[in-house]
Design a protein around this motif. Structure first.
Motif, PDB file in Angstrom:
ATOM      1  N   MET B 100      71.114 -31.597 -33.660  1.00  0.00           N
ATOM      2  CA  MET B 100      71.075 -32.297 -32.379  1.00  0.00           C
ATOM      3  C   MET B 100      70.641 -33.750 -32.570  1.00  0.00           C
ATOM      4  O   MET B 100      69.589 -34.008 -33.157  1.00  0.00           O
ATOM      5  N   ILE B 101      71.436 -34.677 -32.040  1.00  0.00           N
ATOM      6  CA  ILE B 101      71.121 -36.099 -32.173  1.00  0.00           C
ATOM      7  C   ILE B 101      70.766 -36.707 -30.815  1.00  0.00           C
ATOM      8  O   ILE B 101      70.862 -37.908 -30.615  1.00  0.00           O
ATOM      9  N   ILE B 102      70.338 -35.849 -29.917  1.00  0.00           N
ATOM     10  CA  ILE B 102      69.923 -36.250 -28.576  1.00  0.00           C
ATOM     11  C   ILE B 102      68.397 -36.159 -28.514  1.00  0.00           C
ATOM     12  O   ILE B 102      67.815 -35.171 -28.982  1.00  0.00           O
ATOM     13  N   GLY B 103      67.764 -37.147 -27.945  1.00  0.00           N
ATOM     14  CA  GLY B 103      66.307 -37.171 -27.879  1.00  0.00           C
ATOM     15  C   GLY B 103      65.737 -35.944 -27.193  1.00  0.00           C
ATOM     16  O   GLY B 103      66.364 -35.344 -26.308  1.00  0.00           O
ATOM     17  N   GLY B 104      64.522 -35.556 -27.596  1.00  0.00           N
ATOM     18  CA  GLY B 104      63.863 -34.402 -27.003  1.00  0.00           C
ATOM     19  C   GLY B 104      63.355 -33.421 -28.047  1.00  0.00           C
ATOM     20  O   GLY B 104      62.668 -32.460 -27.729  1.00  0.00           O
ATOM     21  N   GLY B 105      63.702 -33.685 -29.314  1.00  0.00           N
ATOM     22  CA  GLY B 105      63.133 -32.925 -30.431  1.00  0.00           C
ATOM     23  C   GLY B 105      62.162 -33.830 -31.160  1.00  0.00           C
ATOM     24  O   GLY B 105      62.549 -34.935 -31.547  1.00  0.00           O
ATOM     25  N   ILE B 106      60.935 -33.384 -31.354  1.00  0.00           N
ATOM     26  CA  ILE B 106      59.913 -34.227 -31.991  1.00  0.00           C
ATOM     27  C   ILE B 106      59.134 -33.393 -33.002  1.00  0.00           C
ATOM     28  O   ILE B 106      58.654 -32.301 -32.661  1.00  0.00           O
ATOM     29  N   PRO B 107      59.003 -33.907 -34.238  1.00  0.00           N
ATOM     30  CA  PRO B 107      58.214 -33.172 -35.240  1.00  0.00           C
ATOM     31  C   PRO B 107      56.747 -33.089 -34.822  1.00  0.00           C
ATOM     32  O   PRO B 107      56.234 -33.998 -34.149  1.00  0.00           O
TER      33      PRO B 107
END
Lengths: 151, 151, 151, 151
Positions: B100-107
């Motif tokens: 996924m290259i859409i914001g909303g995933g954060i390590p």
């Protein structure tokens, strides 16, 4: 009518179910994957306890999917109609292989209607069922408390 | 050595992250799907808020998968190297389309090491990022409290 | 705690396992696919010997995946509980069909903890098990040597 | 004729390539996933270095798959014919999304014939290409040594 009302398991009740299952798991001294779906059959809530098997994550989700969709515990498929030679053999291959016929998926019913399901996996089928049952009972108790509080 | 030790996000911390994200969601007046994975990239915890989009369930899980696996927020892929003509265009197709290259995933990082990730979906990317960030901050505060309690 | 430490099979040990399995294969006069995963269940190391079957590549990887995930040799599933009519029948369909119930996947344990697994495929299950066992034994010998070198 | 002879990358040469790539990786101070396929496009050899990204495992395999299948480095697809509006745009979606158009997949040629490929992933495309190139050069040197030794 253009629409009909469908009762769906709420997130609040799904969390109650997962809590109930986790408490039972601690009593059993085991860790499980615990999945809840609502009447859409889509994932609603999920908990992987620390030592639960990674290969059981999808199994738990698929048990809940199957129990809610077929409105029957996944332990029901040991019946001979589902065994080789029986008229319903092969059902475990359906839905892209997601149809789980191993115990541990149990429908959650409110007022006699299936509104979702819990799926538990990591242990033996008997252990998974024991843990899943605790989740269902926790929801049932929650429903009773809520009904009582309306009086 | 035959083994190496890898730190993994705990279920306890994943629940803290999901709680933080849900609180933020309530402040925002929105519902989201909230997924947590640990360093195995496998699902650890999941919450679907009542009005969250069903087609965003898998997106939230895949955002967490991508952020933990590539150790980078999924919002980083707006950089021109990932756009058509850039040398890394096409990465969104990898991993069976799960990247996924859409914001909303954060390590989620502890002591400078990625130990898991949160993925949020239903809103605009900016809204998803705002909710996911609250989840990360809740874990960071939890880590600080735990560190303090050791003193 | 926000994290927990998980021991993972190292690449060094995975190479030792693959070497051990290849030596055994040469003694047997056969070629195999040899796959190693760590505790993430993700591929860590792979060797296809010249005459190994192309349709056994994925089988070897999935045997390792299954053995590491369920922390049990894949030969364990001949038990009647996994046969038609048994309560765990259908498990071979889970995980998108990747759950292998054919011998040749064996967990690798260090200090009593499953840290990964080897999966071998191309021969009969008995031959695959023989080759995979040699891989596990090579790691066990490696662990002993390393432990000794600490003294 | 009922058959034709196809030269295939040997396991021996694939190991040489992987060793060469790992040595370069150590010089670069980075860890990579390194995959080798032969002319069947099927996985022949794989190494995941300790800190390589889990979301890059499949990317490395798919880069090798693409480079061997199309007999071209995967860095070649920045050409405008593959960009939106170009006549070959959309190729990255083919083969179930496995067609990788990011640098790091390089064919291995012997006597002017593509016999397999190496795929490397975890770094930037430039870093992946640098590591993969070292693998190809190691095979080329190996071929020369072997040719010399025949004299």
């Amino acid at each position: 009518m253009a629409t009909r009302q469908i009762p769906m398991l709420s997130l609040e009740a799904a969390k109650v179910a997962a809590e109930g299952a986790q408490e039972k798991a601690k009593q059993m001294g085991m860790d499980f994957n615990i999945a809840l779906v609502d009447g859409t059959l889509q994932l609603l809530h999920f908990v992987r306890m620390p030592n639960a098997k990674l290969t059981s994550i999808q199994i738990s989700i698929d048990k809940a999917f199957t129990a809610a969709g077929h409105r029957s515990p996944t332990s029901a498929y040991q019946n001979k109609v589902f065994l080789p030679g029986g008229p319903a053999f092969g059902i475990h291959n359906s839905n892209g292989g997601r149809f789980m016929i191993i115990g541990g998926g149990i429908p959650i019913e409110v007022d006699g209607v299936t509104v979702g399901a819990i799926g538990v996996s990591t242990g033996t089928p008997a252990q998974d069922i024991e843990c899943a049952t605790a989740g269902v009972e926790a929801v049932n108790a929650f429903v009773k408390r809520k009904s009582g509080s309306k009086l």
